[in-house]
Design a protein around this motif. Structure first.
Motif, mmCIF file in Angstrom:
data_model
loop_
_atom_site.group_PDB
_atom_site.id
_atom_site.type_symbol
_atom_site.label_atom_id
_atom_site.label_comp_id
_atom_site.label_asym_id
_atom_site.label_seq_id
_atom_site.Cartn_x
_atom_site.Cartn_y
_atom_site.Cartn_z
ATOM 1 N N PRO B 23 0.905 -1.066 0.081
ATOM 2 C CA PRO B 23 0.023 -0.022 -0.063
ATOM 3 C C PRO B 23 0.976 1.253 0.112
ATOM 4 O O PRO B 23 1.752 1.130 0.457
ATOM 5 C CB PRO B 23 -0.598 -0.107 1.444
ATOM 6 C CG PRO B 23 -0.116 -0.993 2.177
ATOM 7 C CD PRO B 23 0.714 -1.810 1.566
ATOM 8 N N PRO B 24 0.378 2.398 -0.581
ATOM 9 C CA PRO B 24 1.081 3.537 -0.364
ATOM 10 C C PRO B 24 1.616 3.852 1.168
ATOM 11 O O PRO B 24 0.819 3.764 1.927
ATOM 12 C CB PRO B 24 -0.056 4.610 -0.791
ATOM 13 C CG PRO B 24 -0.870 4.142 -1.588
ATOM 14 C CD PRO B 24 -1.056 2.667 -1.180
ATOM 15 N N SER B 25 2.891 4.316 1.101
ATOM 16 C CA SER B 25 3.241 4.764 2.512
ATOM 17 C C SER B 25 2.822 6.298 3.161
ATOM 18 O O SER B 25 2.925 7.136 2.314
ATOM 19 C CB SER B 25 4.808 4.773 2.562
ATOM 20 O OG SER B 25 5.313 4.842 1.477
ATOM 21 N N LEU B 26 2.118 6.127 4.275
ATOM 22 C CA LEU B 26 1.451 7.561 4.742
ATOM 23 C C LEU B 26 2.489 8.263 5.126
ATOM 24 O O LEU B 26 3.506 7.910 5.456
ATOM 25 C CB LEU B 26 0.434 6.984 5.799
ATOM 26 C CG LEU B 26 -0.744 5.981 5.445
ATOM 27 C CD1 LEU B 26 -1.622 5.747 6.556
ATOM 28 C CD2 LEU B 26 -1.371 6.227 4.238
ATOM 29 N N GLY B 27 2.242 9.805 5.348
ATOM 30 C CA GLY B 27 3.028 10.650 5.985
ATOM 31 C C GLY B 27 3.020 11.894 5.207
ATOM 32 O O GLY B 27 2.411 12.054 3.952
ATOM 33 N N LYS B 28 4.048 12.851 5.483
ATOM 34 C CA LYS B 28 4.144 14.106 4.442
ATOM 35 C C LYS B 28 4.596 13.766 3.348
ATOM 36 O O LYS B 28 5.631 12.975 3.126
ATOM 37 C CB LYS B 28 5.110 14.916 5.549
ATOM 38 C CG LYS B 28 5.134 16.273 4.971
ATOM 39 C CD LYS B 28 6.332 17.179 5.641
ATOM 40 C CE LYS B 28 7.601 16.997 5.238
ATOM 41 N NZ LYS B 28 8.772 17.769 5.802
ATOM 42 N N ILE B 29 4.165 14.616 2.367
ATOM 43 C CA ILE B 29 4.436 14.510 1.137
ATOM 44 C C ILE B 29 5.415 15.609 0.639
ATOM 45 O O ILE B 29 6.330 15.702 0.037
ATOM 46 C CB ILE B 29 3.365 14.276 -0.037
ATOM 47 C CG1 ILE B 29 2.490 12.831 0.215
ATOM 48 C CG2 ILE B 29 3.747 14.268 -1.444
ATOM 49 C CD1 ILE B 29 3.542 11.664 -0.018
ATOM 50 N N PHE B 30 4.906 16.846 1.002
ATOM 51 C CA PHE B 30 5.271 18.035 0.895
ATOM 52 C C PHE B 30 4.757 19.058 1.912
ATOM 53 O O PHE B 30 3.792 18.989 2.233
ATOM 54 C CB PHE B 30 4.858 18.777 -0.678
ATOM 55 C CG PHE B 30 5.360 19.914 -1.092
ATOM 56 C CD1 PHE B 30 6.562 19.905 -1.904
ATOM 57 C CD2 PHE B 30 4.639 20.994 -0.773
ATOM 58 C CE1 PHE B 30 7.227 21.192 -2.047
ATOM 59 C CE2 PHE B 30 5.326 22.366 -1.102
ATOM 60 C CZ PHE B 30 6.603 22.449 -1.923
ATOM 61 N N ALA B 55 6.121 7.347 -2.700
ATOM 62 C CA ALA B 55 5.118 6.986 -1.722
ATOM 63 C C ALA B 55 4.350 5.889 -2.270
ATOM 64 O O ALA B 55 3.665 4.887 -1.449
ATOM 65 C CB ALA B 55 4.172 8.037 -1.072
ATOM 66 N N GLY B 56 4.149 5.512 -3.634
ATOM 67 C CA GLY B 56 3.682 4.392 -4.235
ATOM 68 C C GLY B 56 2.302 4.606 -5.294
ATOM 69 O O GLY B 56 1.697 3.825 -5.235
ATOM 70 N N LEU B 57 2.049 5.898 -5.205
ATOM 71 C CA LEU B 57 0.849 6.088 -5.764
ATOM 72 C C LEU B 57 0.944 5.786 -7.234
ATOM 73 O O LEU B 57 1.954 6.047 -8.036
ATOM 74 C CB LEU B 57 0.437 7.622 -5.664
ATOM 75 C CG LEU B 57 -0.803 7.689 -4.768
ATOM 76 C CD1 LEU B 57 -0.537 7.271 -3.532
ATOM 77 C CD2 LEU B 57 -1.141 9.209 -4.832
ATOM 78 N N GLY B 58 -0.270 5.233 -8.022
ATOM 79 C CA GLY B 58 -0.279 5.137 -9.402
ATOM 80 C C GLY B 58 -0.746 6.361 -10.349
ATOM 81 O O GLY B 58 -0.868 7.379 -9.670
ATOM 82 N N VAL B 92 1.060 18.877 1.833
ATOM 83 C CA VAL B 92 0.328 17.606 1.364
ATOM 84 C C VAL B 92 0.829 16.510 2.111
ATOM 85 O O VAL B 92 2.092 16.157 2.478
ATOM 86 C CB VAL B 92 0.618 17.491 -0.103
ATOM 87 C CG1 VAL B 92 0.041 16.270 -0.715
ATOM 88 C CG2 VAL B 92 0.399 18.764 -0.993
ATOM 89 N N ALA B 93 -0.202 15.663 2.628
ATOM 90 C CA ALA B 93 0.326 14.644 3.484
ATOM 91 C C ALA B 93 -0.767 13.503 3.072
ATOM 92 O O ALA B 93 -1.891 13.670 2.885
ATOM 93 C CB ALA B 93 0.010 14.747 4.873
ATOM 94 N N LEU B 94 -0.262 12.340 2.984
ATOM 95 C CA LEU B 94 -0.974 11.027 2.723
ATOM 96 C C LEU B 94 -1.555 10.370 3.907
ATOM 97 O O LEU B 94 -0.678 10.301 4.914
ATOM 98 C CB LEU B 94 -0.079 10.010 2.020
ATOM 99 C CG LEU B 94 -0.741 8.961 1.311
ATOM 100 C CD1 LEU B 94 -1.734 9.433 0.237
ATOM 101 C CD2 LEU B 94 0.453 8.194 0.239
ATOM 102 N N GLN B 95 -2.769 10.511 4.021
ATOM 103 C CA GLN B 95 -3.368 9.558 5.488
ATOM 104 C C GLN B 95 -4.161 8.722 4.790
ATOM 105 O O GLN B 95 -4.320 8.259 3.717
ATOM 106 C CB GLN B 95 -4.544 10.878 5.899
ATOM 107 C CG GLN B 95 -4.178 12.253 5.899
ATOM 108 C CD GLN B 95 -3.277 12.415 7.050
ATOM 109 O OE1 GLN B 95 -2.838 11.534 7.829
ATOM 110 N NE2 GLN B 95 -2.536 13.682 7.453
ATOM 111 N N SER B 96 -4.642 7.899 5.877
ATOM 112 C CA SER B 96 -5.287 6.463 5.521
ATOM 113 C C SER B 96 -6.721 6.758 4.595
ATOM 114 O O SER B 96 -6.925 5.884 4.102
ATOM 115 C CB SER B 96 -5.525 6.037 6.904
ATOM 116 O OG SER B 96 -6.473 6.608 7.689
#
Lengths: 111, 168
Positions: B23-30, B55-58, B92-96
């Motif tokens: 799965p994409p890894s969560l956390g701060k992106i920018f 982070a693994g996004l398509g 920008v942060a990747l959350q669940s």
């Protein structure tokens, strides 16, 4: 803005070689196409197969180009990549343009 | 040459050795501050895309995020800072639950207390063919929890982008 044109029996094909048609280049893009199409007659096909990003500014420029060309010179689109097609779909502007999946074969061969 | 390619699985092409099933890894992106402008928008979008790729996004999610942030940042350039460029803060942060995005500027306030929620402009060719007014419609279509707040001299816009790759 890097664009090239080819005259074919089906009309003028304008190919965009930049990957982005966004707010940074929308005006330049419109002017470049207007210059290339000036003085000609018949259909204009905008080949967007190399464009991977288009925002609403870019979309506005495409619409403005269509209006500039007028009804004597219909503007058609070809080769929309998935991100570009999505913008046309979300804004329902896909109902306004004739959109070809790719340049028709007879156009690829000519010119 | 435009034959549709199958959707990229999450994690494919990630340079850190993720397998396609990760799965994409969560956390701060920018998180950063920059001066508003069309070219600055391009640079920042490239950075965000780089982070999201890592982070693994398509591809499809990347394109969605890029479009939304482009529209939101274009609004800052064209409206908030119509007179002169000014500072912009983007996080920008990747959350669940999706990609959480926040944009803060110190430019002109939005015309109403809420972010615009316009209908699509009327399309009735050949008479009515709009050239603009699509930006907020695109943002509203692709985000949820969109919030705008005028805080002192600042505009604070936040939103969540639902992501395909998180819902597998």
């Amino acid at each position: 803005m890097n664009i090239t044109t080819r005259t074919t029996t089906q009309g003028l094909i304008i190919t965009v070689h930049d990957t982005r048609v966004d707010a940074a280049v929308a005006i330049e893009f419109k002017e470049a196409v207007r210059t290339e199409a000036a003085g000609g007659t018949g259909k204009v096909i905008l080949d967007l197969s190399q464009v991977t990003f288009l925002d609403s500014s870019g979309l506005g420029a495409v619409v403005a180009i269509m209006k500039l060309l007028g009804k004597e010179r219909p503007l058609e689109l070809a080769g929309l990549t998935p991100p570009v097609a999505k913008v046309f779909r979300l804004t329902r502007m896909d109902s306004v343009f004739t959109i070809h999946d790719s340049l028709p074969d007879n156009l690829k061969a000519v010119g | 040459m435009t034959a549709p390619s199958p959707p990229e699985p999450a994690g494919s092409g990630a340079p850190d050795g993720n397998t396609p099933m990760d799965p994409p890894s969560l956390g701060k992106i920018f998180a950063g501050r920059f001066t508003s402008g069309d070219m600055a928008t391009r640079r920042v979008l490239a950075r965000v895309k780089q982070g999201l790729t890592k982070a693994g996004l398509g591809e499809e999610d990347l394109a969605t995020v890029e479009l939304i942030l482009a529209e939101a940042l274009n609004n800052v350039v064209e409206h908030a800072y119509a007179d002169a460029p000014g500072p912009v803060e983007l996080s920008v942060a990747l959350q669940s639950y999706g990609l959480s995005c926040s944009i803060i500027d110190s430019g002109r306030p939005m015309p109403s207390d809420d972010a615009p929620n316009p209908d699509l402009p009327v399309i009735d060719p050949p008479i009515e063919i709009p050239e603009g007014g699509f930006g907020w419609h695109i943002i509203r279509c692709l985000t949820r929890d969109l919030e705008y707040r005028r805080d002192g001299m600042q505009n604070r816009l936040s939103m969540t982008v639902p992501l395909e790759d998180l819902e597998r």
